[in-house]
Design a protein around this motif. Structure first.
Motif, PDB file in Angstrom:
ATOM      1  N   LYS A  18       0.836  -1.200   0.000  1.00 28.65           N
ATOM      2  CA  LYS A  18       0.000   0.000   0.000  1.00 28.65           C
ATOM      3  C   LYS A  18       0.878   1.260   0.000  1.00 28.65           C
ATOM      4  O   LYS A  18       0.619   2.209  -0.749  1.00 28.65           O
ATOM      5  CB  LYS A  18      -0.916  -0.016   1.223  1.00 28.65           C
ATOM      6  N   LEU A  19       1.915   1.252   0.820  1.00 27.25           N
ATOM      7  CA  LEU A  19       2.841   2.382   0.858  1.00 27.25           C
ATOM      8  C   LEU A  19       3.618   2.526  -0.452  1.00 27.25           C
ATOM      9  O   LEU A  19       3.869   3.650  -0.905  1.00 27.25           O
ATOM     10  CB  LEU A  19       3.817   2.227   2.029  1.00 27.25           C
ATOM     11  N   THR A  20       3.976   1.404  -1.068  1.00 28.50           N
ATOM     12  CA  THR A  20       4.682   1.442  -2.352  1.00 28.50           C
ATOM     13  C   THR A  20       3.788   2.037  -3.433  1.00 28.50           C
ATOM     14  O   THR A  20       4.255   2.819  -4.262  1.00 28.50           O
ATOM     15  CB  THR A  20       5.139   0.030  -2.755  1.00 28.50           C
ATOM     16  N   ASN A  21       2.529   1.687  -3.408  1.00 30.02           N
ATOM     17  CA  ASN A  21       1.589   2.264  -4.372  1.00 30.02           C
ATOM     18  C   ASN A  21       1.494   3.779  -4.176  1.00 30.02           C
ATOM     19  O   ASN A  21       1.485   4.530  -5.155  1.00 30.02           O
ATOM     20  CB  ASN A  21       0.220   1.606  -4.236  1.00 30.02           C
ATOM     21  N   ALA A  22       1.417   4.218  -2.932  1.00 27.27           N
ATOM     22  CA  ALA A  22       1.368   5.659  -2.661  1.00 27.27           C
ATOM     23  C   ALA A  22       2.647   6.347  -3.151  1.00 27.27           C
ATOM     24  O   ALA A  22       2.601   7.462  -3.681  1.00 27.27           O
ATOM     25  CB  ALA A  22       1.175   5.902  -1.168  1.00 27.27           C
ATOM     26  N   LEU A  23       3.786   5.682  -2.979  1.00 31.12           N
ATOM     27  CA  LEU A  23       5.051   6.232  -3.468  1.00 31.12           C
ATOM     28  C   LEU A  23       5.034   6.371  -4.980  1.00 31.12           C
ATOM     29  O   LEU A  23       5.456   7.407  -5.521  1.00 31.12           O
ATOM     30  CB  LEU A  23       6.214   5.328  -3.045  1.00 31.12           C
ATOM     31  N   CYS A  24       4.554   5.337  -5.672  1.00 33.97           N
ATOM     32  CA  CYS A  24       4.496   5.385  -7.140  1.00 33.97           C
ATOM     33  C   CYS A  24       3.586   6.509  -7.623  1.00 33.97           C
ATOM     34  O   CYS A  24       3.904   7.184  -8.609  1.00 33.97           O
ATOM     35  CB  CYS A  24       4.026   4.041  -7.692  1.00 33.97           C
ATOM     36  N   VAL A  25       2.488   6.720  -6.939  1.00 36.27           N
ATOM     37  CA  VAL A  25       1.560   7.790  -7.328  1.00 36.27           C
ATOM     38  C   VAL A  25       2.183   9.154  -7.049  1.00 36.27           C
ATOM     39  O   VAL A  25       2.147  10.054  -7.891  1.00 36.27           O
ATOM     40  CB  VAL A  25       0.210   7.636  -6.586  1.00 36.27           C
ATOM     41  N   GLN A  26       2.792   9.293  -5.876  1.00 37.02           N
ATOM     42  CA  GLN A  26       3.361  10.591  -5.484  1.00 37.02           C
ATOM     43  C   GLN A  26       4.543  10.981  -6.368  1.00 37.02           C
ATOM     44  O   GLN A  26       4.658  12.133  -6.774  1.00 37.02           O
ATOM     45  CB  GLN A  26       3.801  10.563  -4.031  1.00 37.02           C
ATOM     46  N   LYS A  27       5.408  10.024  -6.669  1.00 36.16           N
ATOM     47  CA  LYS A  27       6.599  10.317  -7.473  1.00 36.16           C
ATOM     48  C   LYS A  27       6.341  10.194  -8.976  1.00 36.16           C
ATOM     49  O   LYS A  27       7.256  10.386  -9.769  1.00 36.16           O
ATOM     50  CB  LYS A  27       7.747   9.367  -7.086  1.00 36.16           C
TER      51      LYS A  27
END
Length: 61
Positions: A18-27
């Motif tokens: 879930k955190l990795t997905n948020a990272l991909c969206v943010q970056k």
């Protein structure tokens, strides 16, 4: 004890994804690179969890 560790490990893996997905969206990581990012992070977290389990197992002996 092993069953509890497995349950916690699965929870950790789902949360890290879930955190990795948020990272991909943010970056704004391109779609074609995202599977590589997820795979790398999942492999590293799995290695960390297995080594933690072995450490706990050896300390309990």
């Amino acid at each position: 004890m092993a069953i509890l560790f497995i349950v916690v490990a699965v929870f950790i893996l789902f949360y890290i994804n879930k955190l990795t997905n948020a990272l991909c969206v943010q970056k704004e990581i391109p779609e074609e690179r995202q599977p590589k990012v997820f795979r790398t992070i999942n492999v590293l977290i799995t290695i960390l969890l297995i080594s933690s389990y072995v450490d706990i197992l050896l300390k309990s002996l």
